[in-house]
Design a protein around this motif. Structure first.
Motif, PDB file in Angstrom:
ATOM      1  N   LEU A 327     -27.785 -11.311   9.485  1.00 27.31           N
ATOM      2  CA  LEU A 327     -28.928 -10.800  10.246  1.00 27.31           C
ATOM      3  C   LEU A 327     -30.068 -10.411   9.312  1.00 27.31           C
ATOM      4  CD1 LEU A 327     -30.170  -9.922  12.922  1.00 27.31           C
ATOM      5  CD2 LEU A 327     -29.024  -7.714  12.659  1.00 27.31           C
ATOM      6  N   ASN A 328     -29.757  -9.713   8.225  1.00 28.81           N
ATOM      7  CA  ASN A 328     -30.795  -9.337   7.269  1.00 28.81           C
ATOM      8  C   ASN A 328     -31.432 -10.570   6.630  1.00 28.81           C
ATOM      9  OD1 ASN A 328     -30.493  -6.563   7.635  1.00 28.81           O
ATOM     10  ND2 ASN A 328     -28.870  -6.415   6.105  1.00 28.81           N
ATOM     11  N   HIS A 330     -31.547 -13.629   7.896  1.00 34.63           N
ATOM     12  CA  HIS A 330     -32.317 -14.354   8.918  1.00 34.63           C
ATOM     13  C   HIS A 330     -33.670 -13.681   9.157  1.00 34.63           C
ATOM     14  CE1 HIS A 330     -33.026 -16.778  12.521  1.00 34.63           C
ATOM     15  NE2 HIS A 330     -33.323 -15.666  13.166  1.00 34.63           N
ATOM     16  N   THR A 331     -33.682 -12.353   9.224  1.00 30.12           N
ATOM     17  CA  THR A 331     -34.925 -11.616   9.452  1.00 30.12           C
ATOM     18  C   THR A 331     -35.900 -11.825   8.305  1.00 30.12           C
ATOM     19  OG1 THR A 331     -33.702  -9.930  10.699  1.00 30.12           O
ATOM     20  CG2 THR A 331     -35.906  -9.350   9.918  1.00 30.12           C
ATOM     21  N   PRO A 460     -24.113  -5.414  14.354  1.00 26.19           N
ATOM     22  CA  PRO A 460     -24.544  -6.788  14.102  1.00 26.19           C
ATOM     23  C   PRO A 460     -23.446  -7.774  14.493  1.00 26.19           C
ATOM     24  CG  PRO A 460     -23.903  -5.733  12.051  1.00 26.19           C
ATOM     25  CD  PRO A 460     -23.831  -4.676  13.102  1.00 26.19           C
ATOM     26  N   GLN A 462     -22.652 -12.271  15.136  1.00 27.20           N
ATOM     27  CA  GLN A 462     -23.141 -13.627  14.899  1.00 27.20           C
ATOM     28  C   GLN A 462     -22.200 -14.645  15.524  1.00 27.20           C
ATOM     29  OE1 GLN A 462     -23.143 -15.322  11.017  1.00 27.20           O
ATOM     30  NE2 GLN A 462     -21.270 -14.315  10.348  1.00 27.20           N
ATOM     31  N   PRO A 467     -27.348 -14.773  14.048  1.00 24.56           N
ATOM     32  CA  PRO A 467     -27.044 -13.344  14.188  1.00 24.56           C
ATOM     33  C   PRO A 467     -27.985 -12.620  15.149  1.00 24.56           C
ATOM     34  CG  PRO A 467     -28.340 -13.697  12.222  1.00 24.56           C
ATOM     35  CD  PRO A 467     -28.229 -15.043  12.904  1.00 24.56           C
ATOM     36  N   TRP A 468     -27.522 -11.463  15.614  1.00 24.08           N
ATOM     37  CA  TRP A 468     -28.350 -10.568  16.411  1.00 24.08           C
ATOM     38  C   TRP A 468     -27.719  -9.170  16.378  1.00 24.08           C
ATOM     39  CZ3 TRP A 468     -24.566 -13.570  18.433  1.00 24.08           C
ATOM     40  CH2 TRP A 468     -23.679 -13.004  19.341  1.00 24.08           C
ATOM     41  N   ALA A 469     -28.476  -8.167  16.786  1.00 23.43           N
ATOM     42  CA  ALA A 469     -27.968  -6.793  16.900  1.00 23.43           C
ATOM     43  C   ALA A 469     -27.620  -6.545  18.360  1.00 23.43           C
ATOM     44  CB  ALA A 469     -29.012  -5.799  16.413  1.00 23.43           C
TER      45      ALA A 469
END
Length: 524
Positions: A327-328, A330-331, A460, A462, A467-469
């Protein structure tokens, strides 16, 4: 000389040194920014021209090998090249090349005898090419010379080319069983009744083993090498077979399958796990006769039911530290995509986020926040930070997660048994230890249906690298459908290689090629 004079002289020297130092630093920076601005301006100026052209032009500041303009025949360092037919031109000759040189035609009639003529392009033949007539090396002279057929990749000397005229036709080369010939699409376009039986009749002229391949690549995946990869495929296949998923969704790209005999198409997906899942979801919505499930192992697809939302999983689902790193990453990549231009940088960013999580432990006490059921039975969890649900045997860039390592490894998983493997990890550092084979995961169990309940807070998650929160929810993972896949079976130990070498001396070995996966596995 007085002290005051010496002081003034020293001061002037200091200012002179400072001036030249600043000049040495500032001037290169200004030149760099100016060149970058000019390059950006030049590319934006050519962008509209490239879009309207029938060639697949790509501008380059520096060719990676000796290159000659196909118009003026002069050596060029910067200019443009067509990744479909291989034509190269400098900036001054570019528009003339676009008008006078024909590109690789995706649709064209065949000759009277049903064969295809060679489509020659002069110069810039691949290194170490061999003439089809005299068997000597081609393209070894420092000038624009020799010819290459854009379909079969045959190369021939200037002097030897007349020997081929009217004698040899183009057979599309070693990849002929994968190429959609231009005359096939021409005949399809003339059909009054578009029916699978008509396509099968036309396909008989392409050979008994004709299995055309469609290439779907995500230009934004990985280290931004998708453009070069797409160009390589366009040069050896019919350009109509190659699709960039950043411009065209797979649901539209796969419409080409409706113009081919049912069951004959093979789809090659180039990208990450999310790209593969995107294409498989598009295939699920199409006519099943176009992609029949054949005998042999298939990948088992899985439904993921999430607050009424349905997702498809092909490889793995996870909640915890590996999903947090994804997630980190990807962001960060969405904010500055140009920064992620190499695998080394990508791995370094992953390492940075993994190291940070080792110190912060954002996913600790997962066992207190989540409930897990395997085939309806509640499972007591140890003190974990992450849970991983695997649908295939590999995870984390090729790690055999379930089998593990040590004196008593677990039996290998199967792709076709409909079972999901559920394991746990203690944190980011434990994930790293597993990947370098210094530790095993916590094997929680296998099940046909996995249910997770996130009771509180956000975690988090995926699915296949996407991924997503996620806030409080209930997740149900179960069997969905199947898709026939291929895999490379050349995994051997040193002992296996020694044994195979000995057996090869006694009997001929079969060709090492991709094999079907086994009995059909399912998609979750």
């Amino acid at each position: 000389m007085s002290m005051e004079g010496e002081s003034d002289h020293s001061s002037r020297e200091d200012w002179t040194l400072l001036f030249w130092t600043l000049l040495a630093v500032v001037v290169p920076v200004i030149i760099t920014f100016w060149c970058g601005a000019q390059r950006s301006k030049r590319k934006s100026h050519m962008k509209d021209f490239f879009r309207k052209s029938k060639h697949g032009w790509h501008y380059t500041d520096l060719f990676n090998k000796p290159t000659y303009c196909c118009i003026c025949e002069q050596h060029i360092l910067q200019g443009a090249f067509c990744d479909c037919c291989g034509v190269c031109a400098d900036e001054t000759c570019l528009r003339r090349a676009d008008r006078s040189l024909v590109c690789k035609e995706i649709m064209a009639p065949a000759q009277a005898d049903g064969t295809l003529e060679h489509r020659w392009v002069r110069g810039n033949v691949p290194l170490c090419s061999v003439c089809a007539v005299c068997k000597e090396q081609c393209g070894n002279q420092p000038k624009l010379c020799d010819f290459r057929c854009v379909w079969c990749q045959t190369t021939v000397h200037d002097d030897c080319k007349p020997s081929l005229s009217g004698v040899e036709r183009c057979a599309l080369g070693e990849f002929r069983s994968l190429i959609i010939p231009p005359h096939y699409l021409y005949q399809v376009n003339k059909l009054r009744r578009r029916h699978p039986d008509e396509y099968s009749k036309l396909a008989s002229a392409c050979g008994s083993g004709w299995t055309p391949v469609l290439v779907l690549a995500n230009n934004r995946s990985g280290n931004n090498m998708g453009e070069a990869l797409l160009g390589e495929f366009r040069s050896v296949l019919n350009p109509v077979q190659v699709f960039d998923l950043s411009d065209l969704p797979p649901s539209k790209a796969l419409q080409l399958c409706t113009l081919l005999p049912p069951g004959s198409v093979r789809v090659l997906v180039c990208g990450g796990d999310g790209t593969v899942g995107w294409v498989l979801d598009a295939i699920d919505t199409m006519n099943p006769s176009l992609f029949p499930v054949q005998k042999g192992p298939v990948i088992t697809g899985v439904f993921i039911l999430l607050p009424g939302q349905v997702l498809s999983m092909n490889n793995y689902f996870s909640v915890g530290p590996d999903a947090l790193m994804a997630l980190n990453f990807h962001t960060h990549r969405e904010k500055t995509p140009s920064f992620f231009s190499s695998r080394i940088i990508n791995k370094a960013v992953y390492f940075m986020y993994g190291t940070k999580d080792c110190l912060v432990q954002e996913c600790k006490d997962l066992d207190k926040r989540i409930e897990l059921e395997l085939d309806g039975e509640r499972v007591a969890l140890p003190s974990l930070e992450g849970i991983i649900v695997c649908n295939i045997g590999y995870w984390g860039g090729g790690c055999r997660l379930w089998e593990g390592m040590g004196d008593e490894p677990y039996p290998p998983t199967r792709l076709d048994d409909g079972l999901l493997e559920v394991v746990g990890v203690f944190g980011s550092f434990h994930c790293a230890q597993i990947q370098v084979k210094m530790a095993n995961p916590v094997r929680i169990g296998q099940a046909h249906t996995v249910r997770l309940v996130l009771k509180s807070s956000r975690m988090p998650m995926q699915v296949d690298g996407e991924p997503w929160a996620q806030g409080p929810c209930t997740i149900t993972i179960t069997h969905k459908t199947q898709a026939f896949m291929l895999y490379h079976s050349a995994e051997q130990t040193d002992e296996d290689e020694d044994e195979s070498s000995a057996s090869e001396a006694e009997s001929p070995a079969p060709c090492d090629s991709p094999k079907p996966l086994g009995p059909p596995p399912a998609r979750a």
